[in-house]
Design an enzyme around this catalytic site. Structure first.
Site: not given
Length: 473
Positions: A41-43, A184, A186-187, A276, A449
């Site tokens: 699955g990783g980071t 930081g 950032g996002y 990163r 709608h």
């Protein structure tokens, strides 16, 4: 005795790029081995995208319940506020991760992929030794796909410690810090900082630039700045973090302000989110004879490296460092190895920040388009004029959809949005650019709608100068 294995395709790293590459290779009948040093699955799945969104969801729910205390909202009131058990929230978040991790392992098994859990070290481009709990395994492959991912950047003068944490540790805190300082804006920093503010922490951002989220223009980030101001969350701009020392059992950040003067800021936890870096060290990349592009592995439009039959994908090959980019590259490389004709040439890669409110960017901003020599027309439509947004109590945050199109032929060059739940609109935005849509295509596509997606149609109409539900003047 060292075990030996051979395969057609060896994938290193089981993150969103690697496991997708391995699954697709297995589906195509290629003998595939994937090596992962931690969990599949990783980071993104284990310590990034998924757990952070689970924490954000929990924080949103906690804040929403608090809004019903006293006089309440929508005719719903509570006599007392909710109680937060942070440890149980983290346990729930971990259960989501565990479920998805098991799902990925099941998909790999179904595709016939051999999973080797251990650390791969390459002696040359096609041979590696994997150190596992049961001993070493030597693997020789015809094709190697490098999907090693990235890690949080550590500030050399502010090392990680009990008090200084990365996003990984921030997603494991079982107590909400009284004061969280985020280095930081950032996002990643904004997503986690806003979540902890909703959970009750005092939050201060220390940002080196003169504004937050520099990848987005000020019109897009204004609603986020308004939310931070409303919720008494400070951002110290043009500040350079210098050092952290422990005073009275608490970490104290020393930083240089915009006037060049040193200041100090006491906290309970300091979260470092300054970007990163690709994982290029410690596994023998230097033995593989690939070319580099700065800190990244250099690849062409098929993710080929300079070494024959060695491929690299995802964060390892540069910006944007996004899971969905890695997945797309992984699928493509597997198909190329199987003999399909493919290349990585997307018109745009959507980016989303799960801030408050959310922000989406696909393609060029008006300024970027003009800098590329385009003569553009721009239109936007506010969520304050969208019935579904108001009915969801989501239309008063200053959000909108904005479309940038070429004036001559109305080809859409970029779509950007900010507002509650706008991440779910990113697919339509990306599809419009990928298909080469014109303003008329979006304007004349009947949208449901009531729905938030009506704002996309209305923004296209506004760009054409014929909006229905706002004044064109």
């Amino acid at each position: 005795m060292t075990e030996k294995k051979t395969c057609k395709v060896l994938v290193v790293g089981a993150g969103p790029g690697g496991y997708v590459a391995a699954i697709r290779a297995g589906q195509l009948g290629l003998d595939t081995i994937i090596v992962e040093g931690e969990r599949t699955g990783g980071t993104c799945l284990i310590r990034g995208c998924i757990p952070s969104k689970a924490l954000i969801h929990g924080a949103n729910r906690f804040q929403e319940i608090q809004e019903h205390v006293g006089d309440g909202k929508f005719g719903i009131s509570l006599t007392s506020g909710p109680e937060l058990n942070m440890a149980r929230m983290i346990a729930w978040k971990d259960s989501v991760v565990d479920k998805l991790n098991s799902g990925v392992e099941g998909l790999l098994k179904k595709a016939g992929v051999t999973v080797v859990k251990g650390w791969a070290t390459f002696s040359n481009a096609k041979n590696c030794t994997v150190t596992t709990a049961d001993g070493d395994i030597q693997i020789e492959a015809e094709h190697v796909i490098l999907a090693n991912g990235s890690s949080a950047t550590e500030l050399p003068n502010i090392p990680y410690s009990e008090h200084v944490v990365s996003s990984t540790e921030a997603l494991q805190l079982t107590d909400v810090p009284k004061h969280l300082v985020v280095i930081g804006a950032g996002y990643i920093g904004l997503e986690l900082g806003i979540a902890y503010r909703k959970l009750g922490a005092e939050v201060t951002f220390v940002e080196g630039l003169e504004r937050l989220l520099p990848l987005y223009d000020k019109e897009m980030t204004r609603p986020i700045e308004q939310w931070l101001k409303k919720h008494k969350t400070d951002i110290i701009y043009q500040a350079r973090a210098q050092s952290v020392e422990e005073i009275g059992g608490k970490p104290v950040l020393t930083y240089t302000d915009k006037n060049g003067e040193q200041q100090q800021l006491s906290a309970d936890k300091i979260l470092v989110t300054v970007g990163r870096r690709p994982n290029t060290n410690g596994w023998g990349l230097e033995n593989m004879c690939v070319d580099m592009d700065g800190p990244f592995v250099k690849v062409d439009n098929q993710c080929r490296t300079a070494m024959r039959n060695v491929w690299a994908i995802g964060d390892l090959v540069g910006e944007p460092m996004l899971a969905h980019k890695a997945s797309a590259q992984g699928e493509m490389v597997a198909e190329i190895i199987a003999g399909h004709r493919r290349e990585f040439d997307p018109v745009a890669i959507p980016a989303v920040c799960f801030t408050e409110p959310e922000i989406v960017g696909v393609g060029l901003t008006p300024e970027q388009a003009k800098n590329e020599g385009e003569d553009v027309i721009v239109g936007k439509f506010p969520f304050a004029a969208i019935g579904k947004a108001l009915a969801m109590d989501a239309g008063t945050d200053g959000g909108f959809v904005r479309i940038t199109a070429r004036k001559a032929d109305h080809i859409i060059l970029g779509i950007h949005a900010v507002g509650a739940h706008v991440a779910e609109l990113s697919g339509e935005f990306a599809l419009a650019l990928e298909m080469g849509a014109r303003l008329e295509d979006l304007a004349h596509t009947i949208h449901v709608h009531p729905s938030l997606s009506e704002a996309t149609m209305e923004a296209a109409l506004a760009t054409l100068g014929k909006a229905i539900h706002i004044s064109n003047g």
